[in-house]
Design a protein around this motif. Structure first.
Motif, short mmCIF file in Angstrom:
data_model
loop_
_atom_site.label_atom_id
_atom_site.label_comp_id
_atom_site.label_asym_id
_atom_site.label_seq_id
_atom_site.Cartn_x
_atom_site.Cartn_y
_atom_site.Cartn_z
N SER A 31 -44.49 107.91 14.10
CA SER A 31 -44.59 107.06 15.61
C SER A 31 -45.74 107.75 16.15
O SER A 31 -47.02 107.04 17.09
CB SER A 31 -43.15 106.31 16.14
N SER A 32 -44.60 108.98 17.38
CA SER A 32 -45.87 108.91 18.48
C SER A 32 -47.01 109.60 17.40
O SER A 32 -48.46 109.73 18.63
CB SER A 32 -44.98 110.26 19.45
N ILE A 58 -49.42 106.62 17.44
CA ILE A 58 -50.22 106.30 18.51
C ILE A 58 -51.08 107.53 18.85
O ILE A 58 -52.28 106.75 19.45
CB ILE A 58 -48.73 106.37 20.09
N VAL A 69 -49.21 97.53 24.27
CA VAL A 69 -47.88 97.93 24.04
C VAL A 69 -47.41 97.19 23.14
O VAL A 69 -47.05 97.64 21.64
CB VAL A 69 -46.50 98.07 24.87
N GLY A 119 -47.47 97.88 18.68
CA GLY A 119 -45.81 98.32 18.20
C GLY A 119 -46.39 97.43 16.77
O GLY A 119 -45.51 98.03 15.49
N LEU A 151 -48.07 99.76 14.23
CA LEU A 151 -47.06 100.91 13.92
C LEU A 151 -45.80 100.25 13.44
O LEU A 151 -45.25 100.73 13.09
CB LEU A 151 -46.98 101.47 14.77
N LEU A 186 -43.32 99.11 14.99
CA LEU A 186 -41.91 99.28 15.85
C LEU A 186 -42.17 98.00 16.97
O LEU A 186 -42.65 97.01 17.18
CB LEU A 186 -42.84 100.63 16.60
N GLN A 240 -40.99 96.13 20.55
CA GLN A 240 -41.93 96.75 21.80
C GLN A 240 -40.66 97.92 22.35
O GLN A 240 -41.20 98.84 23.26
CB GLN A 240 -41.95 95.85 22.52
N CYS A 257 -41.93 101.42 20.47
CA CYS A 257 -43.56 101.68 21.05
C CYS A 257 -43.23 102.04 22.44
O CYS A 257 -43.68 103.27 22.68
CB CYS A 257 -44.16 100.29 20.28
N SER A 258 -42.87 101.16 22.89
CA SER A 258 -42.29 101.52 24.41
C SER A 258 -42.24 103.48 25.19
O SER A 258 -42.72 103.44 26.37
CB SER A 258 -41.46 100.69 26.32
#
Length: 181
Positions: A36-37, A40, A52, A56, A59, A61, A63, A66-67
């Motif tokens: 995920s990182s 991003i 965001v 999300g 991806l 993901l 919220q 993702c945050s």
């Protein structure tokens, strides 16, 4: 199970095994970053700041997840969160994040290129054609295409070179044609 069914099952099984090989290779190339990182950083290195919630969706993901990933990247000085005129929080990549994204992308592509080097040039061309068909066949809509391409080097695979984006465009144009017709 007849011979044809067995062959299809064998192909599907080998495709699944290839997923494991690719997962290991890409995980190694992305080092200590979560998928995920890394996604991003790679996504934001090609696209303008986005919310965001929109990131999300790209991806797949939640919220909150993702945050959390964004907060870790912000703490490292790679991204910055800002508030737009609305209630949405925008995320943009910073210079250090852009450098890190390019480093990760270079490692990712180098690792995958090394895997492809086991094929002869003619096999690579044939494999590319088959990959294009498989990738295009996996696209159902633009959101799906964005998710599929979240790790891609959009400077290399863009426009007519991207079977995923081209298929998403075809789907959108077909839907527009149906609305008009």
């Amino acid at each position: 199970m007849n011979k044809r069914e067995r062959n299809q099952a064998l192909q599907a099984n080998k495709l699944g095994a290839m997923w494991a090989v690719l997962d290991r290779a890409i995980s190694g190339a992305l080092e200590d970053y979560s998928p995920s990182s890394a996604a991003i950083l790679l996504w934001l290195s090609y696209w303008p700041p986005m919310s965001v919630s929109e990131l999300g969706k790209v991806l797949s993901l939640s919220q909150p997840a993702c945050s959390r990933a964004i907060d870790r990247l912000a703490a490292s000085g790679f991204v910055r969160k800002s508030h737009s005129g609305s209630r949405e929080t925008l995320v943009e990549i910073l210079a250090a994040g852009r450098v890190e994204a390019m480093r990760l992308q270079t490692q990712r592509l180098s690792t995958l290129s090394a895997m492809l080097s086991t094929l002869a040039k003619s096999e690579q061309a044939e494999f590319t054609n088959l990959l294009d068909k498989l990738l295009a066949g996996a696209v159902e809509n633009r959101a799906d295409a964005r998710h599929i391409c979240r790790f891609c080097d959009h400077g290399v695979c863009d426009g007519p070179f991207c079977p995923v984006g081209c298929r998403a465009t075809q789907i959108e144009q077909s839907a527009q044609g149906e609305e008009r017709g």
